[in-house]
Enzyme design. Structure first.
Site, PDB file in Angstrom:
ATOM      1  CE  LYS A  24      -4.022  -1.880   0.009  1.00  0.00           C
ATOM      2  NZ  LYS A  24      -3.891  -3.315  -0.950  1.00  0.00           N
TER       3      LYS A  24
HETATM    4  C1  LIG Z   1      -9.677  -2.434  -1.799  1.00  0.00           C
HETATM    5  C2  LIG Z   1      -9.243  -3.183  -0.784  1.00  0.00           C
HETATM    6  N1  LIG Z   1      -9.897  -3.370   0.242  1.00  0.00           N
HETATM    7  C3  LIG Z   1      -9.392  -4.221   1.530  1.00  0.00           C
HETATM    8  C4  LIG Z   1      -8.078  -4.719   1.427  1.00  0.00           C
HETATM    9  C5  LIG Z   1      -7.937  -5.411   2.679  1.00  0.00           C
HETATM   10  O1  LIG Z   1      -6.849  -4.837   3.332  1.00  0.00           O
HETATM   11  P1  LIG Z   1      -5.909  -5.683   4.273  1.00  0.00           P
HETATM   12  O2  LIG Z   1      -4.891  -6.494   3.641  1.00  0.00           O
HETATM   13  O3  LIG Z   1      -5.160  -4.414   5.140  1.00  0.00           O
HETATM   14  O4  LIG Z   1      -7.074  -6.110   5.266  1.00  0.00           O
HETATM   15  C6  LIG Z   1      -7.278  -4.422   0.446  1.00  0.00           C
HETATM   16  C7  LIG Z   1      -5.852  -5.104   0.399  1.00  0.00           C
HETATM   17  O5  LIG Z   1      -5.208  -5.408  -0.489  1.00  0.00           O
HETATM   18  C8  LIG Z   1      -7.885  -3.926  -0.883  1.00  0.00           C
HETATM   19  O6  LIG Z   1      -7.059  -3.753  -1.857  1.00  0.00           O
END
Ligand SMILES: Cc1ncc(COP(=O)(O)O)c(C=O)c1O
Length: 374
Positions: free
Chosen positions: A182
């Site tokens: 990210k």
């Molecule tokens: C659009 C979106 N939502 C949610 C997530 C979930 O994030 P996390 O891995 O921090 O739970 C991601 C992660 O890649 C994402 O790209």
């Protein structure tokens, strides 16, 4: 030729020093460093409360629970996202209901919300895909008409703005990810941010089992007994992860600027390449520049993808739509053709490397290779 990685983080010497200081301290779990991160993140987003968590998935899950959404409820979202968005709805006990994406941007089509609302619909989760914000004015207005809560999946979009509205400012709560690839990262990590005090209270309690005292409350002053008024989860961010993020929040606009430059270079180099389309960045938008994606002819996508890898270029696919994943097909009976726009983008998309340390000559090599492959 050295491999051009799909992603390289921007954690620097000062970030590592900060983490080292935490590791040399006595207090590793949620404490002062998390507080510092939360304050800085709130100052950046302009939202009153930030709650540091272990992931964006956790933020989405706890936001739904805190808004009272659960069994028997429906939540509208987009199929063109990472599965975490819809999974969190299921974790909360509710049912995800998809509406298709917009062709122009790939974002949830706000005009379709009304057609998906039933007596059970309680909320909508827009996902600011690739870093471009959804039409929050349209979403807000449907939400007001049907009395829906709005939870932003802002995993891609910390720096985003649209129509003069910053991320998190036209919803009940926004959820962020600090996962390994990210815009700012601690390997794993996430946060929820809101202007609503009662949501802040609930999210804080639910992130640590539903206990009414944190470890810092219990151990850094005279010992305090604690109670557990509600059943929560174990989703609290710790000081180690927070220490990696503090400096990155300070540098966030600088990092954005560097990605913006690379993005513009890609656009300039790719504009005249036949067989490649680029999703539109709208005029009234500050795009967070998270994922640079191209659209190629559908039946050629995988061959192009593998060919790029054979040329030492890291790639990804964001995303094959959620409704066509095995679990979703089997549980909800989804099939091809249910959400044609999301499916079309899902069959044609390739994400190219985008990060501050990517060099101009890397971009030129990637584009030259793409042209050759096509
Ligand atoms: C659009 C979106 N939502 C949610 C997530 C979930 O994030 P996390 O891995 O921090 O739970 C991601 C992660 O890649 C994402 O790209």
């Amino acid at each position: 030729m050295k491999k051009i990685e799909f992603f390289r983080h921007s954690i620097d010497k000062d970030d590592r020093k900060r983490t080292d200081a935490v590791l040399k301290s006595i207090f590793l779990t949620t404490g002062k460093e998390v507080e510092t991160f939360e304050k800085k993140f709130s100052a950046y987003t302009g939202l009153n409360h930030t709650i540091g968590l272990t992931s964006c998935t956790a933020a989405l899950h706890l936001s739904l629970i805190s808004l009272g959404i659960g069994h028997g409820d429906e939540v509208i979202t987009t199929p063109l996202s990472f599965c975490a968005t819809a999974n969190a709805i299921i974790h909360a006990g509710a049912t995800p209901v998809f509406v298709d994406a917009e062709e122009e941007t790939g974002n949830l089509n706000a005009d379709l919300i009304g057609s998906a609302v039933t007596g059970k619909t309680k909320a909508v989760i827009p996902v600011h895909l690739y870093g471009q914000m959804c039409d929050m004015i349209g979403i807000r207005s449907s939400a007001a008409e049907y009395d829906l809560r709005v939870i932003e999946d802002a995993a891609h979009a910390i720096e985003a703005e649209r129509d003069g509205i910053k991320v998190g400012h036209a919803s009940d709560v926004a959820c962020f990810s600090f996962y390994a690839t990210k815009n700012i990262t601690s390997g794993e990590g996430g946060a929820a941010a809101t202007n609503r005090k009662e949501l802040d209270d609930s999210l804080r309690m639910l992130r640590l089992h539903g206990i009414d005292r944190s470890a810092a409350d219990r151990y850094t002053r005279h010992y305090q007994h604690w109670d557990m008024p509600v059943l929560g989860w174990k989703y609290n961010m710790d000081n180690i992860h927070a220490s990696l993020l503090v400096g990155q929040v300070d540098r966030i606009d600088d990092l954005w600027q560097q990605r913006d430059g690379i993005w513009k270079l890609y656009e300039q180099e790719l504009v005249s390449v036949r067989g490649i389309e680029i999703l539109k960045t709208l005029d009234n938008v500050r795009h967070a520049r998270h994922l640079f994606t191209i659209l190629v002819p559908p039946r050629k996508r995988d061959a192009i993808l593998w060919n790029l890898q054979d040329h030492n270029i890291g790639v990804a696919v964001n995303y094959r739509p959620i409704h066509l994943l095995k679990y979703y097909r089997e549980r909800f009976g989804y099939k091809e053709g249910d959400y044609p726009v999301a499916e079309d983008i899902g069959e044609r998309t390739i994400s190219l490397p985008l990060y501050p340390s990517l060099r101009e000559k890397d971009v030129k090599y990637i584009v030259k290779t793409l042209k050759k492959i096509l």
